[in-house]
Design a protein around this motif. Structure first.
Motif, short mmCIF file in Angstrom:
data_model
loop_
_atom_site.label_atom_id
_atom_site.label_comp_id
_atom_site.label_asym_id
_atom_site.label_seq_id
_atom_site.Cartn_x
_atom_site.Cartn_y
_atom_site.Cartn_z
N LEU A 331 50.02 -9.20 -21.72
CA LEU A 331 49.68 -7.83 -22.05
C LEU A 331 50.68 -7.13 -22.95
CD1 LEU A 331 49.01 -6.57 -18.20
CD2 LEU A 331 47.23 -7.01 -19.92
N LYS A 333 52.08 -8.68 -25.35
CA LYS A 333 51.60 -9.23 -26.67
C LYS A 333 50.45 -8.26 -27.27
CE LYS A 333 53.14 -14.01 -26.31
NZ LYS A 333 52.54 -15.53 -26.06
N ALA A 334 49.72 -7.66 -26.11
CA ALA A 334 48.28 -7.01 -26.48
C ALA A 334 48.87 -5.44 -26.80
CB ALA A 334 47.41 -7.01 -25.48
N ILE A 336 50.65 -3.81 -24.31
CA ILE A 336 50.79 -2.96 -22.97
C ILE A 336 51.99 -3.24 -22.19
CG2 ILE A 336 49.69 -2.41 -20.70
CD1 ILE A 336 46.98 -2.95 -22.06
N LYS A 365 41.31 5.31 -23.89
CA LYS A 365 42.39 4.47 -23.49
C LYS A 365 42.56 3.42 -22.27
CE LYS A 365 46.25 2.53 -25.33
NZ LYS A 365 46.08 2.15 -26.85
N GLU A 368 39.86 0.97 -22.58
CA GLU A 368 40.60 -0.12 -23.53
C GLU A 368 41.58 -0.99 -22.68
OE1 GLU A 368 43.72 -0.06 -27.24
OE2 GLU A 368 42.15 1.48 -27.28
N ILE A 369 42.56 -0.28 -22.01
CA ILE A 369 43.36 -1.07 -21.48
C ILE A 369 42.77 -2.04 -20.11
CG2 ILE A 369 45.30 -0.90 -19.75
CD1 ILE A 369 45.93 1.92 -20.99
N GLU A 371 39.89 -3.72 -20.42
CA GLU A 371 39.35 -4.69 -21.23
C GLU A 371 40.55 -5.70 -21.72
OE1 GLU A 371 37.39 -3.07 -24.89
OE2 GLU A 371 35.98 -2.05 -23.60
N ILE A 372 41.73 -5.01 -21.96
CA ILE A 372 42.63 -6.19 -22.42
C ILE A 372 43.17 -6.90 -21.16
CG2 ILE A 372 45.33 -6.09 -23.17
CD1 ILE A 372 44.46 -3.67 -24.86
N ILE A 373 43.48 -6.11 -20.13
CA ILE A 373 43.76 -6.83 -18.66
C ILE A 373 42.87 -7.80 -18.28
CG2 ILE A 373 44.07 -6.21 -16.42
CD1 ILE A 373 45.02 -3.46 -17.02
N GLU A 375 40.46 -9.61 -20.17
CA GLU A 375 40.73 -10.87 -20.95
C GLU A 375 41.97 -11.69 -20.54
OE1 GLU A 375 41.18 -12.00 -25.75
OE2 GLU A 375 40.95 -10.03 -25.32
N ALA A 376 43.10 -11.05 -20.47
CA ALA A 376 44.30 -11.63 -20.14
C ALA A 376 44.12 -12.36 -18.64
CB ALA A 376 45.59 -10.70 -20.18
#
Length: 381
Positions: A331, A333-334, A336, A365, A368-369, A371-373, A375-376
Motif C-alpha cells: 500500500l 508503494k501505491a 497509502i 478518493k 480509489e483507495i 481499488e488499491i487495497i 489489488e494489493a
C-alpha cells in the motif's frame, strides 16, 4: 554494561515480524495518510486558523514550567475546564494525555473494597493503571453484557463498589460499546460505577463532537468520562468529566496529575479553540460517518468477511504479522500509509491493517483507495 538479553529479545521481535521502528518523516510527501487519528482533518487545516488563534490568545505561553498544582498561570486551563463543564454539565479536570488520565484515575480510584470489571479490549493505559495499583480486577468478554452481568451478580454483595470500564469506540476494531445496556445495569446493581473512555469518539461523534455517551443519551449515567485532545481535536492533552467529589479527590490523589509538568498553556488554548470549531462541524461528522460506512462495506467485499467497525476506524485482519507487513508495504508503494498492527497490540491471529479515515477524504478518493487495497490484497493471497 551487559545488554545481551535485550539484543536477544529484539532479535526475536525481528524474526517474528513484529519489530517496530519510528517511521521517517512523511509530511508533505503526497501520501494518503490512513494512520493518523486526525478524524476530522483539523490537523491538516491548522494553518487556516493560525492568525485567528494568535489574535484570540496572544499571550499563551509555550511552557507551564510546573505541575498543575504549582503553576502560577492557570487562566487558560480554567477556561478550558469551564468550557467542558458547560458542555457536559459536570466538572472537568485536565490531564497531559489519555495515558496520563487513565493510569492516574485507575490507580487513584483503587481504594479498598473496589473491584474493577474491564472489557477485555480496553486500552493498555487502563491495564497499566490496574497493574501499578495492584488492583483486584476481572475482565469481561468484549461488549458482552451477559458476561458482565454474571460478574456483577457474583461480586456485587461482597464489594463496596464495582467500577465497570469500557471504551466508547474501540481503537483496533472500530466498534462501539453498548452504553445503553451498561447504563441499564447500573439501575440493577447500585454499587456499580461506569467509566467510559471516549478517546476515539471526542470530536468525531455525537452532538458538538462530545462523544458516544452524549449521542446515546447515557452521559449522565457515566460516572467518569475520559476524553483526549490529541486525536480529532488536533491538539494535546486529555480531560476527565466527573462529579465535584471525584474531581477534588483526583486533584489530591492522581499521581500523573500531581507529579507531572502540565501541558503548555498554548496547547490548552489550542484545545479550547479546536473544541469550539468542532462544535459547529455537524455536517462533517455526518459525512465522516457516510464515507466510513462505504469504506467498511468495501473492506467486507474485498475480504469476504463481516467487519466489526461502526466508526471511522476500519480494520482489515490478515491473521499474521508477515502478511500484515507485506500488505502495508504494498500500500505504501501505491501511495497509502496504513501501518501493520501486530502483537502485543492485538492478540495472536488478530494482526491487521488499521485504516483510520478522516473527513477530508473525498468519496472519489475512498473508492480509489479501495481499488488499491483490493489489488494489493489479492496479490498476497
Amino acid at each position: 554494561m551487559n545488554t545481551d538479553i535485550y539484543r536477544e529479545i529484539t532479535e526475536r521481535f525481528r524474526k517474528e515480524g513484529r519489530m517496530r521502528r519510528i517511521p521517517a518523516h512523511r509530511s508533505g510527501s503526497g501520501m494518503t495518510d490512513l494512520c493518523s487519528n486526525d478524524y476530522m482533518g483539523l490537523a491538516t487545516r491548522a494553518h487556516e486558523w493560525t492568525e485567528e488563534f494568535r489574535k484570540r490568545f496572544p499571550s499563551a505561553s509555550m511552557t507551564s514550567s510546573a505541575s498543575r498544582l504549582l503553576a502560577s498561570d492557570q487562566e487558560i486551563y480554567l477556561l478550558l475546564e469551564g468550557y467542558l463543564e458547560k458542555c457536559y454539565g459536570r466538572p472537568a479536570l485536565l490531564f497531559n494525555s489519555g495515558y496520563h488520565a487513565n493510569t492516574g484515575l485507575v490507580s487513584a480510584l483503587d481504594v479498598p473494597g473496589t473491584l474493577w470489571a474491564t472489557d477485555k479490549l480496553v486500552h493498555a493505559s487502563v491495564i497499566d493503571g490496574l497493574r501499578m495499583s495492584g488492583a483486584d480486577f476481572k475482565r469481561w468478554n468484549h461488549n458482552d453484557t451477559v458476561h458482565l452481568r454474571r460478574i456483577l451478580e457474583k461480586e456485587h454483595d461482597s464489594r463496596e463498589r464495582i467500577i465497570v470500564v469500557c471504551e466508547s469506540v474501540y481503537s483496533m476494531d472500530g466498534d462501539v460499546a453498548p452504553l445503553r445496556e451498561l447504563s441499564a445495569l447500573k439501575h440493577e446493581f447500585p454499587k456499580m460505577m461506569l467509566y467510559v473512555d471516549e478517546a476515539h469518539a471526542i470530536g468525531a461523534i455525537g452532538p458538538q463532537g462530545l462523544g458516544v455517551a452524549m449521542e446515546s443519551g447515557t452521559a449522565r449515567e457515566a460516572d467518569i468520562i475520559v476524553g483526549t485532545l490529541g486525536k480529532a481535536c488536533a491538539s494535546a492533552g486529555a480531560f476527565v468529566i466527573c462529579c465535584r467529589t471525584l474531581k477534588d479527590y483526583l486533584i489530591n490523589s492522581a499521581r500523573s496529575l500531581i507529579f507531572s509538568t502540565a501541558i503548555a498553556p498554548a496547547n490548552a488554548a489550542w484545545s479550547l479553540f479546536m473544541l469550539k470549531k468542532l462544535a459547529d462541524m455537524e455536517c462533517e461528522r455526518r459525512y465522516l460517518e457516510e464515507i466510513s460506512e462505504t469504506f467498511r462495506k468495501g473492506i467486507e467485499r474485498i475480504t469476504g468477511r463481516s467487519n466489526p467497525s461502526r466508526s471511522s476506524i476500519v480494520p482489515l485482519v490478515t491473521g499474521d504479522a508477515e502478511t500484515a507487513t507485506k500488505l502495508s508495504l504494498a500500500l505504501e508503494k501505491a501511495g497509502i500509509l496504513a501501518l501493520p498492527i501486530r502483537r502485543p497490540t492485538v492478540p495472536p491471529g488478530g494482526e491487521r491493517i488499521r485504516f483510520s479515515l478522516n473527513a477530508r477524504l473525498s468519496v472519489g478518493k475512498i473508492h480509489e483507495i479501495l481499488e488499491i487495497i483490493e489489488e494489493a490484497y489479492d496479490n498476497l493471497r
